[in-house]
Design a protein around this motif. Sequence first.
Motif, PDB file in Angstrom:
ATOM      1  N   TRP A  98      -4.956   0.661  17.044  1.00  0.00           N
ATOM      2  CA  TRP A  98      -4.321   1.599  16.136  1.00  0.00           C
ATOM      3  C   TRP A  98      -5.239   2.789  15.999  1.00  0.00           C
ATOM      4  CZ3 TRP A  98      -7.390   2.391  11.918  1.00  0.00           C
ATOM      5  CH2 TRP A  98      -8.303   1.386  11.616  1.00  0.00           C
ATOM      6  N   VAL A  99      -4.684   3.889  15.586  1.00  0.00           N
ATOM      7  CA  VAL A  99      -5.456   5.114  15.462  1.00  0.00           C
ATOM      8  C   VAL A  99      -5.407   5.572  14.023  1.00  0.00           C
ATOM      9  CG1 VAL A  99      -5.636   7.511  16.184  1.00  0.00           C
ATOM     10  CG2 VAL A  99      -4.930   5.769  17.829  1.00  0.00           C
ATOM     11  N   GLY A 100      -6.575   5.728  13.417  1.00  0.00           N
ATOM     12  CA  GLY A 100      -6.650   6.284  12.080  1.00  0.00           C
ATOM     13  C   GLY A 100      -6.479   7.794  12.149  1.00  0.00           C
ATOM     14  N   ILE A 101      -5.631   8.325  11.305  1.00  0.00           N
ATOM     15  CA  ILE A 101      -5.375   9.756  11.257  1.00  0.00           C
ATOM     16  C   ILE A 101      -6.254  10.344  10.157  1.00  0.00           C
ATOM     17  CG2 ILE A 101      -3.608  11.503  10.789  1.00  0.00           C
ATOM     18  CD1 ILE A 101      -1.540   9.285  11.633  1.00  0.00           C
ATOM     19  N   PRO A 102      -7.077  11.351  10.477  1.00  0.00           N
ATOM     20  CA  PRO A 102      -7.925  11.933   9.426  1.00  0.00           C
ATOM     21  C   PRO A 102      -7.068  12.477   8.281  1.00  0.00           C
ATOM     22  CG  PRO A 102      -8.550  12.751  11.594  1.00  0.00           C
ATOM     23  CD  PRO A 102      -7.268  11.988  11.763  1.00  0.00           C
ATOM     24  N   THR A 103      -7.500  12.223   7.053  1.00  0.00           N
ATOM     25  CA  THR A 103      -6.801  12.747   5.888  1.00  0.00           C
ATOM     26  C   THR A 103      -7.816  13.384   4.954  1.00  0.00           C
ATOM     27  OG1 THR A 103      -6.998  10.679   4.658  1.00  0.00           O
ATOM     28  CG2 THR A 103      -4.985  10.975   5.945  1.00  0.00           C
ATOM     29  N   HIS A 104      -7.349  14.326   4.173  1.00  0.00           N
ATOM     30  CA  HIS A 104      -8.218  14.946   3.171  1.00  0.00           C
ATOM     31  C   HIS A 104      -8.132  14.102   1.912  1.00  0.00           C
ATOM     32  CE1 HIS A 104     -10.351  17.862   0.819  1.00  0.00           C
ATOM     33  NE2 HIS A 104      -9.381  17.850  -0.068  1.00  0.00           N
ATOM     34  N   ASN A 105      -9.268  13.646   1.434  1.00  0.00           N
ATOM     35  CA  ASN A 105      -9.289  12.791   0.252  1.00  0.00           C
ATOM     36  C   ASN A 105     -10.608  13.038  -0.459  1.00  0.00           C
ATOM     37  OD1 ASN A 105      -9.284  10.671  -1.620  1.00  0.00           O
ATOM     38  ND2 ASN A 105      -8.296   9.268  -0.196  1.00  0.00           N
ATOM     39  N   THR A 106     -10.540  13.330  -1.741  1.00  0.00           N
ATOM     40  CA  THR A 106     -11.758  13.609  -2.504  1.00  0.00           C
ATOM     41  C   THR A 106     -12.146  12.428  -3.382  1.00  0.00           C
ATOM     42  OG1 THR A 106     -10.446  14.616  -4.265  1.00  0.00           O
ATOM     43  CG2 THR A 106     -11.310  16.084  -2.544  1.00  0.00           C
ATOM     44  N   ARG A 107     -11.504  11.311  -3.203  1.00  0.00           N
ATOM     45  CA  ARG A 107     -11.805  10.139  -4.023  1.00  0.00           C
ATOM     46  C   ARG A 107     -13.131   9.513  -3.631  1.00  0.00           C
ATOM     47  NH1 ARG A 107      -6.464   7.098  -5.861  1.00  0.00           N
ATOM     48  NH2 ARG A 107      -5.452   8.937  -6.696  1.00  0.00           N
ATOM     49  N   PRO A 108     -13.744   8.763  -4.564  1.00  0.00           N
ATOM     50  CA  PRO A 108     -15.031   8.118  -4.293  1.00  0.00           C
ATOM     51  C   PRO A 108     -14.955   7.191  -3.081  1.00  0.00           C
ATOM     52  CG  PRO A 108     -14.411   7.892  -6.600  1.00  0.00           C
ATOM     53  CD  PRO A 108     -13.241   8.479  -5.896  1.00  0.00           C
ATOM     54  N   LEU A 109     -16.024   7.195  -2.326  1.00  0.00           N
ATOM     55  CA  LEU A 109     -16.072   6.421  -1.093  1.00  0.00           C
ATOM     56  C   LEU A 109     -17.428   5.736  -0.996  1.00  0.00           C
ATOM     57  CD1 LEU A 109     -14.467   5.908   1.538  1.00  0.00           C
ATOM     58  CD2 LEU A 109     -15.589   7.906   2.487  1.00  0.00           C
ATOM     59  N   TYR A 110     -17.416   4.449  -0.719  1.00  0.00           N
ATOM     60  CA  TYR A 110     -18.638   3.682  -0.511  1.00  0.00           C
ATOM     61  C   TYR A 110     -18.582   3.021   0.859  1.00  0.00           C
ATOM     62  CZ  TYR A 110     -19.623   3.818  -5.563  1.00  0.00           C
ATOM     63  OH  TYR A 110     -19.892   4.218  -6.844  1.00  0.00           O
ATOM     64  N   ASN A 111     -19.749   2.810   1.436  1.00  0.00           N
ATOM     65  CA  ASN A 111     -19.861   2.071   2.679  1.00  0.00           C
ATOM     66  C   ASN A 111     -20.481   0.716   2.355  1.00  0.00           C
ATOM     67  OD1 ASN A 111     -20.750   0.957   5.143  1.00  0.00           O
ATOM     68  ND2 ASN A 111     -20.936   2.975   6.069  1.00  0.00           N
ATOM     69  N   GLN A 112     -19.760  -0.352   2.620  1.00  0.00           N
ATOM     70  CA  GLN A 112     -20.228  -1.685   2.251  1.00  0.00           C
ATOM     71  C   GLN A 112     -21.540  -2.060   2.933  1.00  0.00           C
ATOM     72  OE1 GLN A 112     -16.709  -3.687   3.966  1.00  0.00           O
ATOM     73  NE2 GLN A 112     -18.158  -5.131   4.871  1.00  0.00           N
ATOM     74  N   LEU A 113     -21.839  -1.458   4.067  1.00  0.00           N
ATOM     75  CA  LEU A 113     -23.068  -1.800   4.785  1.00  0.00           C
ATOM     76  C   LEU A 113     -24.315  -1.286   4.068  1.00  0.00           C
ATOM     77  CD1 LEU A 113     -21.865  -1.286   8.448  1.00  0.00           C
ATOM     78  CD2 LEU A 113     -21.997  -3.404   7.120  1.00  0.00           C
ATOM     79  N   GLU A 114     -24.118  -0.444   3.040  1.00  0.00           N
ATOM     80  CA  GLU A 114     -25.246   0.034   2.231  1.00  0.00           C
ATOM     81  C   GLU A 114     -25.516  -0.885   1.039  1.00  0.00           C
ATOM     82  OE1 GLU A 114     -24.185   4.064   1.286  1.00  0.00           O
ATOM     83  OE2 GLU A 114     -24.263   4.673   3.380  1.00  0.00           O
ATOM     84  N   ASN A 115     -24.690  -1.895   0.852  1.00  0.00           N
ATOM     85  CA  ASN A 115     -24.863  -2.830  -0.257  1.00  0.00           C
ATOM     86  C   ASN A 115     -26.038  -3.758   0.015  1.00  0.00           C
ATOM     87  OD1 ASN A 115     -22.489  -1.642  -1.100  1.00  0.00           O
ATOM     88  ND2 ASN A 115     -21.218  -3.412  -0.660  1.00  0.00           N
TER      89      ASN A 115
END
Length: 165
Positions: free
Chosen positions: A3-20
């Motif tokens: 599947w292909v993720g389509i880039p979207t504009h989103n200003t909501r908070p984002l975390y990367n679980q690999l930084e946990n």
Amino acid sequence: MTWVGIPTHNTRPLYNQLENEIYPDVSCGPTSCAMILESKGIEGFTPDKISQLLLDKYQSTGTTTSDLKYAMTEIGLTTRVFQNSSTNTLLRLQRLVDKDNPAIVQLNMGNNYHFVVLDEIVAMPNKELLFKIRDPAKGVHYGLKQSDFESLWQHGDLLVTKPRN
């Protein structure tokens, strides 16, 4: 499955679980919870703080939707879980999820399950639905076309929240 993720504009908070610090490889659920809480203006709950609430519930594959419900309720949100069922339809998703009320959905990634935040479902110019996702595994926003979302979701678990009055 491709599947292909389509880039979207989103200003909501984002975390990367690999930084946990706590179980980073399997902390997509707590990381999704932290993103939703911050979106709702509830600050101070990092992915690790939510993982701390769930330490006794972690399994080798991570957490369950019921575990996430427990954590969100402990923090003060009213939640509702819809377990994997054929009654979990796109119509139900459209009724429950909007830009002011994101949900956590469980996707089937082939050999494992993965929690992501579903922020919104919008109609594209060609009338196909676009599912706006925040993915804690990659720390990115993207959109999935309806056919791609359906093949990954497969009527899987869904957790929605409403702030307590």
